[in-house]
Design a protein around this motif. Structure first.
Motif, PDB file in Angstrom:
ATOM      1  N   LEU A  25       0.925  -0.896   0.428  1.00  0.00           N
ATOM      2  CA  LEU A  25      -0.171  -0.309  -0.007  1.00  0.00           C
ATOM      3  C   LEU A  25       0.817   1.389  -0.262  1.00  0.00           C
ATOM      4  CD1 LEU A  25      -2.362   1.546   0.845  1.00  0.00           C
ATOM      5  CD2 LEU A  25      -2.538   1.061   2.825  1.00  0.00           C
ATOM      6  N   ALA A  26       2.159   1.315   0.867  1.00  0.00           N
ATOM      7  CA  ALA A  26       2.305   2.682   1.040  1.00  0.00           C
ATOM      8  C   ALA A  26       3.789   2.193  -0.366  1.00  0.00           C
ATOM      9  CB  ALA A  26       3.978   1.853   2.381  1.00  0.00           C
ATOM     10  N   CYS A  27       4.325   1.940  -0.536  1.00  0.00           N
ATOM     11  CA  CYS A  27       4.730   2.074  -2.125  1.00  0.00           C
ATOM     12  C   CYS A  27       4.087   2.281  -3.428  1.00  0.00           C
ATOM     13  CB  CYS A  27       5.194   0.768  -2.178  1.00  0.00           C
ATOM     14  SG  CYS A  27       6.891   0.599  -1.554  1.00  0.00           S
ATOM     15  N   SER A  28       2.411   1.507  -3.527  1.00  0.00           N
ATOM     16  CA  SER A  28       1.555   1.707  -4.376  1.00  0.00           C
ATOM     17  C   SER A  28       1.647   3.894  -4.497  1.00  0.00           C
ATOM     18  CB  SER A  28      -0.007   1.708  -3.794  1.00  0.00           C
ATOM     19  OG  SER A  28      -0.780   1.831  -2.644  1.00  0.00           O
ATOM     20  N   TYR A  29       1.751   4.111  -2.835  1.00  0.00           N
ATOM     21  CA  TYR A  29       1.365   5.804  -2.846  1.00  0.00           C
ATOM     22  C   TYR A  29       2.669   6.435  -3.046  1.00  0.00           C
ATOM     23  CZ  TYR A  29      -3.140   4.725   0.057  1.00  0.00           C
ATOM     24  OH  TYR A  29      -3.945   4.802   0.445  1.00  0.00           O
ATOM     25  N   GLU A  30       3.611   5.780  -2.546  1.00  0.00           N
ATOM     26  CA  GLU A  30       4.898   6.582  -3.160  1.00  0.00           C
ATOM     27  C   GLU A  30       5.650   6.733  -4.508  1.00  0.00           C
ATOM     28  OE1 GLU A  30       7.750   9.540  -1.424  1.00  0.00           O
ATOM     29  OE2 GLU A  30       5.496   9.054  -0.786  1.00  0.00           O
ATOM     30  N   CYS A  31       5.794   5.598  -4.482  1.00  0.00           N
ATOM     31  CA  CYS A  31       6.284   5.000  -5.832  1.00  0.00           C
ATOM     32  C   CYS A  31       5.379   5.163  -6.928  1.00  0.00           C
ATOM     33  CB  CYS A  31       7.096   3.905  -5.452  1.00  0.00           C
ATOM     34  SG  CYS A  31       8.841   3.433  -3.951  1.00  0.00           S
ATOM     35  N   HIS A  32       3.995   4.783  -7.574  1.00  0.00           N
ATOM     36  CA  HIS A  32       3.573   4.759  -8.333  1.00  0.00           C
ATOM     37  C   HIS A  32       2.079   5.393  -8.177  1.00  0.00           C
ATOM     38  CE1 HIS A  32       6.025   0.656  -9.175  1.00  0.00           C
ATOM     39  NE2 HIS A  32       6.079   0.701  -7.343  1.00  0.00           N
ATOM     40  N   GLY A  33       2.364   6.453  -8.138  1.00  0.00           N
ATOM     41  CA  GLY A  33       0.995   7.071  -7.065  1.00  0.00           C
ATOM     42  C   GLY A  33       0.653   7.057  -8.970  1.00  0.00           C
ATOM     43  N   SER A  34       1.646   8.085  -9.691  1.00  0.00           N
ATOM     44  CA  SER A  34       1.128   8.498 -10.886  1.00  0.00           C
ATOM     45  C   SER A  34       0.526   7.242 -12.497  1.00  0.00           C
ATOM     46  CB  SER A  34       1.583   9.666 -11.436  1.00  0.00           C
ATOM     47  OG  SER A  34       3.536   9.153 -11.968  1.00  0.00           O
ATOM     48  N   HIS A  35       0.900   6.295 -12.001  1.00  0.00           N
ATOM     49  CA  HIS A  35       0.902   5.042 -12.528  1.00  0.00           C
ATOM     50  C   HIS A  35      -0.548   4.088 -12.498  1.00  0.00           C
ATOM     51  CE1 HIS A  35       5.439   4.266 -11.997  1.00  0.00           C
ATOM     52  NE2 HIS A  35       5.586   5.569 -12.522  1.00  0.00           N
ATOM     53  N   LYS A  36      -0.369   3.764 -13.921  1.00  0.00           N
ATOM     54  CA  LYS A  36      -1.681   2.308 -13.071  1.00  0.00           C
ATOM     55  C   LYS A  36      -1.406   1.559 -12.929  1.00  0.00           C
ATOM     56  CE  LYS A  36      -4.670   0.086 -16.897  1.00  0.00           C
ATOM     57  NZ  LYS A  36      -4.883  -0.254 -18.219  1.00  0.00           N
ATOM     58  N   LEU A  37      -2.007   1.581 -12.053  1.00  0.00           N
ATOM     59  CA  LEU A  37      -2.399  -0.047 -10.995  1.00  0.00           C
ATOM     60  C   LEU A  37      -3.888  -1.000 -10.605  1.00  0.00           C
ATOM     61  CD1 LEU A  37      -1.290   2.342  -7.743  1.00  0.00           C
ATOM     62  CD2 LEU A  37       0.611   0.798  -9.296  1.00  0.00           C
ATOM     63  N   PHE A  38      -3.367  -1.527 -10.679  1.00  0.00           N
ATOM     64  CA  PHE A  38      -4.288  -2.783 -10.381  1.00  0.00           C
ATOM     65  C   PHE A  38      -4.279  -2.669  -9.600  1.00  0.00           C
ATOM     66  CE2 PHE A  38      -3.164  -4.799 -15.084  1.00  0.00           C
ATOM     67  CZ  PHE A  38      -3.599  -3.633 -15.597  1.00  0.00           C
ATOM     68  N   GLU A  39      -6.013  -3.378  -8.407  1.00  0.00           N
ATOM     69  CA  GLU A  39      -5.975  -3.128  -7.117  1.00  0.00           C
ATOM     70  C   GLU A  39      -6.500  -4.900  -6.941  1.00  0.00           C
ATOM     71  OE1 GLU A  39      -9.128  -2.286  -3.209  1.00  0.00           O
ATOM     72  OE2 GLU A  39      -9.174  -0.793  -5.280  1.00  0.00           O
ATOM     73  N   LEU A  40      -5.483  -5.281  -6.359  1.00  0.00           N
ATOM     74  CA  LEU A  40      -5.448  -6.953  -6.163  1.00  0.00           C
ATOM     75  C   LEU A  40      -6.486  -7.309  -4.373  1.00  0.00           C
ATOM     76  CD1 LEU A  40      -1.767  -7.850  -7.250  1.00  0.00           C
ATOM     77  CD2 LEU A  40      -3.852  -8.119  -8.782  1.00  0.00           C
ATOM     78  N   TYR A  41      -7.275  -6.308  -3.602  1.00  0.00           N
ATOM     79  CA  TYR A  41      -7.395  -6.186  -2.882  1.00  0.00           C
ATOM     80  C   TYR A  41      -6.480  -6.958  -1.575  1.00  0.00           C
ATOM     81  CZ  TYR A  41     -11.437  -7.637   0.566  1.00  0.00           C
ATOM     82  OH  TYR A  41     -12.278  -7.317   1.810  1.00  0.00           O
TER      83      TYR A  41
END
Length: 425
Positions: free
Chosen positions: A76-92
């Motif tokens: 979760l933290a890396c999704s905010y800090e390192c990939h904030g502007s990227h296209k993400l898939f939420e895996l629950y």
């Protein structure tokens, strides 16, 4: 008539009407849902230092690891800090996973929160979810080409997500079951069929020679019976643990045409069988062996399970070895469930959540505290009286109504302050 205003009733038909209660309830529901999924994960620190986390919220970055590359998961933290502007898939959430952010799978990215990572996390497990594909149909969710309304359900063994219509058995109402095991995992873990005859939220009928599980759906059926508790390979291809002959008291049941379809309204027959089979472990040494002494049915379908069904699984030495061989030891861990993770998140959020009013009061002296409390009580009373008028008249509260209230409230406050007299003794 040209230039005439539309009747109020006509305007109300054109404008969507949403009550304040609806907005608050929807907001609370969304907040609780986000709290449940994210609350058990740290939003500021990379989880890598914790090793393989028992359960955490995970994401896959399509920008950094698109389809065709090696799959990778980030916390979760890396999704905010390192990939904030990227296209993400939420895996629950997924179990026993270590954050991959910045390791060798990411060719042009270094983790900002924990850069000193190993090149690869060999203990991680991946599937098509990490590329945004789900179910046996391998489609994205939401799917722009799928016009059929359907819910997605996660298998608690493989942790893939499935459309309800692709599980071989129509899912019960969502409130009637807690967990689901997909078709493929039921084939891989066929011992679960013996438990399904007693515990699963599925149709059950009785026959003269014992209990037969009826599972909704399509596919071939196999009726499995064992004459005794001896070590053998049964028709499912399972290796039956050797415990000697099981001590089983036969429980006969009357024929019935009414199926039990809900875990919240189990029939007396089901409860009798559960009590019979799950309270006699001390006699036989193995709950599973007792269940295998009964007749049960296997089908090519998923199964749906009620709350706390895992606590009924046998934990004798042979069964624990079988779980280990099948890589499903987590089924015996009460803290592995998504529900346990969600509850932990809610508790952590409640502990961390601070009341801004109390924080403000604690920073004031005694006189300021009294004045603030009086102002707060005045605001609460006047707002309640103001909104009550709308409720009594059955009218909708609009944005301009709320703005008008606070303008009038501020005006009254200024008049009170300007009219105050001060005396010197």
């Amino acid at each position: 008539m040209a230039g005439a205003e539309e009747p109020a009733g006509r305007q109300s038909e054109l404008e969507p009407v949403v009550s304040l209660v609806d907005v608050l309830e929807e907001d609370e529901e969304l907040e609780n849902e986000a709290c449940a999924v994210l609350g058990g994960s740290d939003s500021e620190k990379c989880s890598y230092s914790q090793g393989s986390v028992k359960r955490q919220a995970l994401y896959a970055c399509s920008t950094c690891t698109p389809e065709g590359e090696e799959p990778a998961g980030i916390c979760l933290a890396c999704s905010y800090e390192c990939h904030g502007s990227h296209k993400l898939f939420e895996l629950y959430t997924k179990r026993n996973f270590r954050c991959d952010c910045g390791n060798s799978k990411f060719k042009n990215l270094e983790c900002k929160l924990f850069p000193d990572k190993a090149k690869i996390n060999s203990g991680n497990k991946y599937n098509d979810n990490f590329f945004g594909l789900y179910c046996v149909c391998k489609r994205p969710y939401p799917d722009p080409e799928d016009e059929i309304p359907d819910e997605m359900i996660q298998c608690i063994v493989c942790e893939d997500w499935f459309h309800g219509r692709h599980l071989g058995a129509i899912p019960p109402e969502s409130g009637d079951f807690q967990e689901m095991v997909c078709q493929a995992c039921m084939k891989r873990c066929p011992f679960l069929w013996a438990y399904a005859a007693q515990l699963a939220v599925t149709k059950v009928t009785t026959e003269d020679d014992g209990l037969v599980l009826k599972v909704d759906g399509v596919g071939d059926q196999e009726v499995i019976t064992t004459e005794n508790g001896a070590h053998q390979d049964n028709a499912l291809g399972e290796d039956v643990p050797e415990h000697g002959k099981a001590i089983v008291k036969e429980v006969k049941a009357e024929q019935t045409n009414e199926p039990c379809t809900s875990s919240s309204s189990e029939s007396d027959l089901q409860k009798a069988f559960q009590n019979q089979h799950f309270n006699t472990e001390a006699q036989s040494g193995c709950r599973l062996q007792e269940l295998r002494a009964k007749q049960f049915m296997k089908k090519d379908s998923a199964t749906y399970w009620p709350l706390n069904w895992r606590s009924k699984l046998c934990t004798c030495g042979d069964c624990m070895k079988m779980y280990g061989d099948l890589d499903v030891l987590f089924l015996t861990d009460e803290y592995d469930t998504v529900l346990a993770y969600e509850n932990k998140g809610k508790v952590d959020q409640a502990t961390d959540r601070r009341d801004p009013l109390m924080d403000t009061l604690n920073s004031m002296n005694r006189v300021q505290q009294v004045e603030l409390i009086c102002e707060y009580n005045d605001l609460k009373t006047e707002l309640k009286d103001y909104l009550k008028r709308f409720a009594d008249e059955g009218t909708v509260v609009k944005r301009e109504d709320i703005q008008q209230f606070f303008e009038e409230f501020q005006s009254k406050k200024r008049r009170r302050v300007d009219g105050m007299q001060y005396y010197c003794s």
